[in-house]
Design a protein around this motif. Structure first.
Motif, PDB file in Angstrom:
ATOM      1  N   GLY A 129     -25.576 -30.713 -20.895  1.00 20.83           N
ATOM      2  CA  GLY A 129     -24.994 -30.810 -22.224  1.00 20.83           C
ATOM      3  C   GLY A 129     -25.734 -31.757 -23.130  1.00 20.83           C
ATOM      4  O   GLY A 129     -25.748 -31.587 -24.354  1.00 20.83           O
ATOM      5  N   TYR A 169     -22.328 -38.595 -25.199  1.00 20.55           N
ATOM      6  CA  TYR A 169     -21.680 -38.052 -23.997  1.00 20.55           C
ATOM      7  C   TYR A 169     -20.357 -37.389 -24.369  1.00 20.55           C
ATOM      8  O   TYR A 169     -20.042 -36.274 -23.930  1.00 20.55           O
ATOM      9  N   ARG A 182     -20.865 -30.101 -16.641  1.00 15.67           N
ATOM     10  CA  ARG A 182     -21.634 -30.288 -17.877  1.00 15.67           C
ATOM     11  C   ARG A 182     -22.201 -31.706 -17.872  1.00 15.67           C
ATOM     12  O   ARG A 182     -21.464 -32.684 -17.990  1.00 15.67           O
ATOM     13  N   MET A 187     -24.810 -35.042 -18.579  1.00 18.92           N
ATOM     14  CA  MET A 187     -25.732 -35.820 -19.408  1.00 18.92           C
ATOM     15  C   MET A 187     -26.851 -36.301 -18.505  1.00 18.92           C
ATOM     16  O   MET A 187     -26.599 -36.876 -17.436  1.00 18.92           O
ATOM     17  N   LYS A 212     -20.764 -34.171 -26.752  1.00 17.76           N
ATOM     18  CA  LYS A 212     -21.287 -32.983 -26.070  1.00 17.76           C
ATOM     19  C   LYS A 212     -20.373 -32.501 -24.948  1.00 17.76           C
ATOM     20  O   LYS A 212     -20.698 -31.539 -24.255  1.00 17.76           O
ATOM     21  N   CYS A 235     -19.558 -33.858 -22.026  1.00 17.00           N
ATOM     22  CA  CYS A 235     -20.123 -34.013 -20.676  1.00 17.00           C
ATOM     23  C   CYS A 235     -19.060 -34.553 -19.712  1.00 17.00           C
ATOM     24  O   CYS A 235     -18.088 -35.187 -20.120  1.00 17.00           O
TER      25      CYS A 235
END
Length: 394
Positions: A65, A87, A35, A37, A90, A92
């Motif tokens: 993400g 970060y 996932r 960023m 989400k 990540c």
């Protein structure tokens, strides 16, 4: 002179050449990223390769993400902190940075914040002030040919409240993978090519002559100077020579590896201060300051400049030049390269042309004296010396 003891550290993987971008999903999976960023500059976000990369990520099961578009040219501490919190929010587990030096330095800042639970990045300013934390994978894709941030252990981030640029230095900031693909720099505007190439040339020359230089950093720096000198004119030809641009990107990376281990000097100390006080673009400041700083350092490192003449001008000019004249001939060749960049792109060669006014000189001097890069300059510089350099460059 070879030091009696030195250290050299450069553990990242480098992908360079045709279709390098296509390898990014594999590298992310190898690093355990699922996932992502993505931090991107505006130019990269609008490019065709950007859409193709996102399709490759999706096909390989890597979710995006968080997407941070239009990272500002001079990223700030507050912006980095905001991205670090995003970060975490989400969920990540890795960062992909695509852009110029500001984007890549922002990504390094986010790496710090993310690794330390959202703590304010201000708490980690300085050299080796970042404690060991969780690993945050970082893949860096430079879209210019000069900052070298994809290969360095340094992030320079603006403290806009105080009008200064802060340096964060740590081996933990090195990207895991640096990706140089010709299609990324294929449409680079001549003005940006000139500015960032001047930055890379300054990195290399200051790395080759600084107090922390060593035989391995010398090898990278010398090769970088040579590659820039050979390819800069081809890169700015009417056809925007793609192969030459990729060579410049490789040279910028090698310069980054060199100065990440040997550090830079007075040109960068003054340039950082110009950026903090006046908002001067970093590469432009290097183009103005480099020859003046070389003249200032001549007495201390004339032998090193003499050696660099071979890289700058080639074997025939080197052989034809008397040994006692080679150092100054090297400075002359640097000036010729910068004059060419000015002619082809309009790159300013004076502080006045950069919009820096004399009223700002005292603040610039103060900032330069407090910049860490000045510690590695081969010739000690006083406030009066820096003021005179600013006058000479005006």
């Amino acid at each position: 002179m070879t030091p009696r003891y030195f250290e050299f550290y450069s553990p990242m993987k480098i992908l360079s050449g045709d279709h390098a971008l296509r390898q990014i999903p594999f590298e992310l999976r190898r690093l355990g990223v699922r996932r992502l960023m993505v931090l991107a500059g505006g130019t990269a976000r609008r490019a065709r390769y950007f859409k193709e990369l996102f399709a490759d990520l999706e096909e390989n099961g890597i979710a995006v993400g968080a997407l941070v578009e239009e990272v500002p040219v001079d990223s700030s501490l507050d912006f980095v902190n905001q991205c670090g919190l995003l970060y975490q929010e989400k969920g990540c587990d890795g960062i992909l940075a695509i852009g110029g030096g500001s984007v890549l330095d922002t990504a390094k800042g986010v790496k710090i914040v993310a690794a330390h639970g959202g703590e304010d990045i201000r708490n980690f300013m300085g050299s080796e002030a970042i404690p060991k934390g969780k690993t945050v994978p970082l893949v860096a894709v430079p879209t210019t040919v000069g900052t070298g941030s994809e290969a360095t252990n340094v992030a320079v981030i603006a403290d806009k409240a105080n009008g200064v640029k802060l340096e964060f230095v740590s081996g933990t900031l090195l990207p895991d993978v640096a990706v140089l693909d010709p299609k990324v720099v294929r449409t680079l505007p001549p003005r940006l090519t000139a500015s960032t190439a001047a930055d890379a040339l300054t990195h290399s020359i200051e790395a080759y002559t600084g107090l922390q230089k060593n035989p391995i950093s010398d090898a990278y720096a010398f090769a970088s100077v040579q590659m820039i000198a050979i390819n800069i004119r081809k890169a700015l030809s009417k056809n925007n020579n793609q192969r030459a641009l990729n060579h410049l990107a490789n040279a910028a990376l090698m310069a980054g590896v060199a100065f990440s281990n040997s550090m830079v000097g007075l040109a960068h100390a003054i340039g950082h201060s110009c950026g903090g006080v006046c908002g001067t673009p970093h590469g432009d400041a290097m183009a103005v300051l480099l020859p003046h700083v070389m003249e200032f350092n001549m007495e201390a490192v004339e032998e090193e400049y003499s050696q660099l003449l071979l890289a700058l001008a080639g074997p025939e000019v080197y052989a034809e030049t008397r040994s006692r004249q080679r150092g100054r001939k090297a400075v002359e060749n640097v000036r010729e390269i910068l004059q060419y960049l000015h002619k082809k792109s309009g790159l300013p060669l004076t502080l006045q042309g950069l919009g820096v006014h004399r009223e700002a000189f005292p603040a610039i001097v103060k900032g330069a004296l407090n910049d860490g890069a000045i510690l590695f300059n081969p010739q000690q510089a006083t406030a009066a010396d820096i003021m005179q350099l600013l006058e000479d460059a005006y």
